[in-house]
Design an enzyme around this catalytic site. Sequence first.
Site, mmCIF file in Angstrom:
data_model
loop_
_atom_site.group_PDB
_atom_site.id
_atom_site.type_symbol
_atom_site.label_atom_id
_atom_site.label_comp_id
_atom_site.label_asym_id
_atom_site.label_seq_id
_atom_site.Cartn_x
_atom_site.Cartn_y
_atom_site.Cartn_z
ATOM 1 N N LYS A 1 -10.247 6.235 -18.392
ATOM 2 C CA LYS A 1 -10.667 6.694 -19.721
ATOM 3 C C LYS A 1 -9.550 6.579 -20.751
ATOM 4 O O LYS A 1 -9.000 5.503 -20.941
ATOM 5 C CB LYS A 1 -11.202 8.115 -19.597
ATOM 6 C CG LYS A 1 -12.226 8.311 -18.477
ATOM 7 C CD LYS A 1 -13.446 7.445 -18.668
ATOM 8 C CE LYS A 1 -14.515 7.630 -17.605
ATOM 9 N NZ LYS A 1 -14.086 7.333 -16.221
ATOM 10 N N ASP B 1 -9.039 18.788 -13.779
ATOM 11 C CA ASP B 1 -9.357 17.427 -14.204
ATOM 12 C C ASP B 1 -9.182 17.385 -15.726
ATOM 13 O O ASP B 1 -9.965 17.977 -16.457
ATOM 14 C CB ASP B 1 -10.794 17.061 -13.805
ATOM 15 C CG ASP B 1 -11.117 15.598 -14.108
ATOM 16 O OD1 ASP B 1 -11.924 15.015 -13.365
ATOM 17 O OD2 ASP B 1 -10.554 15.050 -15.086
ATOM 18 N N ARG C 1 0.850 -1.205 0.000
ATOM 19 C CA ARG C 1 0.000 0.000 0.000
ATOM 20 C C ARG C 1 0.884 1.252 0.000
ATOM 21 O O ARG C 1 0.576 2.240 -0.621
ATOM 22 C CB ARG C 1 -0.915 0.018 1.221
ATOM 23 C CG ARG C 1 -1.686 1.303 1.393
ATOM 24 C CD ARG C 1 -2.843 1.237 2.373
ATOM 25 N NE ARG C 1 -2.666 0.363 3.514
ATOM 26 C CZ ARG C 1 -1.963 0.636 4.609
ATOM 27 N NH1 ARG C 1 -1.310 1.791 4.710
ATOM 28 N NH2 ARG C 1 -1.869 -0.225 5.608
ATOM 29 N N TYR D 1 -18.303 16.064 -14.027
ATOM 30 C CA TYR D 1 -18.796 14.681 -14.035
ATOM 31 C C TYR D 1 -19.799 14.489 -12.882
ATOM 32 O O TYR D 1 -19.579 14.976 -11.776
ATOM 33 C CB TYR D 1 -17.608 13.722 -13.902
ATOM 34 C CG TYR D 1 -18.015 12.309 -13.564
ATOM 35 C CD1 TYR D 1 -17.470 11.654 -12.459
ATOM 36 C CD2 TYR D 1 -18.950 11.632 -14.339
ATOM 37 C CE1 TYR D 1 -17.859 10.366 -12.138
ATOM 38 C CE2 TYR D 1 -19.351 10.344 -14.019
ATOM 39 C CZ TYR D 1 -18.798 9.706 -12.924
ATOM 40 O OH TYR D 1 -19.192 8.436 -12.606
HETATM 41 C C1 LIG Z 1 -17.607 7.409 -15.863
HETATM 42 C C2 LIG Z 1 -17.553 8.648 -16.334
HETATM 43 N N1 LIG Z 1 -16.710 9.587 -15.872
HETATM 44 C C3 LIG Z 1 -15.765 9.376 -14.851
HETATM 45 C C4 LIG Z 1 -14.950 10.601 -14.538
HETATM 46 C C5 LIG Z 1 -14.273 10.689 -13.319
HETATM 47 C C6 LIG Z 1 -14.322 9.560 -12.296
HETATM 48 O O1 LIG Z 1 -13.419 8.570 -12.694
HETATM 49 P P1 LIG Z 1 -13.569 7.058 -12.178
HETATM 50 O O2 LIG Z 1 -12.293 6.390 -12.652
HETATM 51 O O3 LIG Z 1 -14.822 6.511 -12.852
HETATM 52 O O4 LIG Z 1 -13.702 7.098 -10.665
HETATM 53 C C7 LIG Z 1 -13.525 11.817 -13.030
HETATM 54 N N2 LIG Z 1 -13.438 12.863 -13.902
HETATM 55 C C8 LIG Z 1 -14.103 12.814 -15.085
HETATM 56 C C9 LIG Z 1 -14.011 13.977 -16.016
HETATM 57 C C10 LIG Z 1 -14.866 11.675 -15.444
HETATM 58 O O5 LIG Z 1 -15.514 11.660 -16.627
HETATM 59 C C11 LIG Z 1 -18.413 9.105 -17.469
HETATM 60 O O6 LIG Z 1 -18.480 10.338 -17.660
HETATM 61 O O7 LIG Z 1 -18.983 8.265 -18.180
#
Ligand SMILES: C=C(NCc1c(COP(=O)(O)O)cnc(C)c1O)C(=O)O
Length: 393
Positions: A207, A182, A57, A109
């Site tokens: 992504k 972000d 960790r 998001y």
């Molecule tokens: C799952 C989706 N978004 C996750 C996302 C997140 C969250 O990421 P995660 O890895 O899903 O926890 C953070 N910032 C942005 C701009 C995002 O688009 C979506 O928009 O379909």
Amino acid sequence: MASDGFLNKISGFATLAIHAGQDPEKWNSAAVVPPIVTSTTFKQPAPAEHTGFEYGRSGNPTRNTLEECLAALDKGKHALTFASGLGATTTIASLLSCGDHIVSCDDVYGGTNRLFRRVLERLGLQTTFTDFTDLECVKNAIQDNTKMIWIETPTNPLLKVIDIAAVSEVAKEMGDIIVVVDNTFLTPYLQRPLDFGADIVVYSLTKYMNGHSDVIMGAAVLNDDCLEERLRFLQNAMGVVPSPTDCYFVNRSLKTLALRMEQHQKSSYVIAKWLENHPKVTQVLHPGLPSHPQYAIAQKQMTGHSGVFSFKHVGGLQESRKFLSSIKLFILAESLGGYESLAELPSVMTHASVPEEQRNELGITHSLIRLSVGLEDTEDLIDDLDQAFKAAF
Ligand SMILES: C=C(NCc1c(COP(=O)(O)O)cnc(C)c1O)C(=O)O
């Protein structure tokens, strides 16, 4: 002969299976492809002395390899990875204390909005959402206890482009405020927020950076040594860390990131232009189009746009549902940035957790569809959209 008439058990077998060929000191293999080190613990030469790693960790060789690569891609000094994008957001927000205030862009998001409103608020972190395309709104939202500004650019799902340098300047003028960007929608291949005054860049590596829709992970990249030390402490203390195997997958994906982003960019631009001319489409929200309201800002801070964008059509929920049930090559699903093309209805899917009043104010209506253009042949994708429009309208 054993008492049951069978041969005697082989003595020491279990010990052999555990220790033969396993000497920790042997691992200096000069492997060209970084190995996956799944060991959760590391031999110490003496109590409380370790050779760089002690517990999975707190640190892991495969994770370190990925973090080093991520830092380099953003031209940052440090990178930290987390179990998810929201895990990164949670850990970064934990830099603040109860009573502090966050100013966030209004279009983020849905999960980020939900975290700020329904979790962090309960822990004493207030968030004000406002339109970051208007600097006066940003200035008016900043309070004496504002400690963090949260930018998404382009925003999800409206693709608003926010002037990172301008907002960062306001933040620095008005107090000791950490500016977070972000950069999920673009990756460092298309935008480097640290170059424009951001303190921390955050990613959902889930992504584009992983790009194969088979890993959930997040990351933060930064230059400030003190901030990195605080974040590194939180990463371990809060335990929101990724698995070594996932780190291996993301590290491998980064090797084709440039190629993939080029194709995502090229294909989405052609599709966005086609949609702009479609009689059933009222607006295409794609920062690479000259028609985009913040096109000039996009040009000064981005090298191009990726494959994710949204469009509005003349219909309502019924037409959206019909359209999304008629697509065949695009897949109706949440997420974005993978090699496969996805389509979704933010109002009832990714942004359903945003209060309806906020959604309507923003324009996240039932006629807004978000696309993530993948790596398929562009013509095939256009043909799919064309037949879905014919089926739905
Ligand atoms: C799952 C989706 N978004 C996750 C996302 C997140 C969250 O990421 P995660 O890895 O899903 O926890 C953070 N910032 C942005 C701009 C995002 O688009 C979506 O928009 O379909």
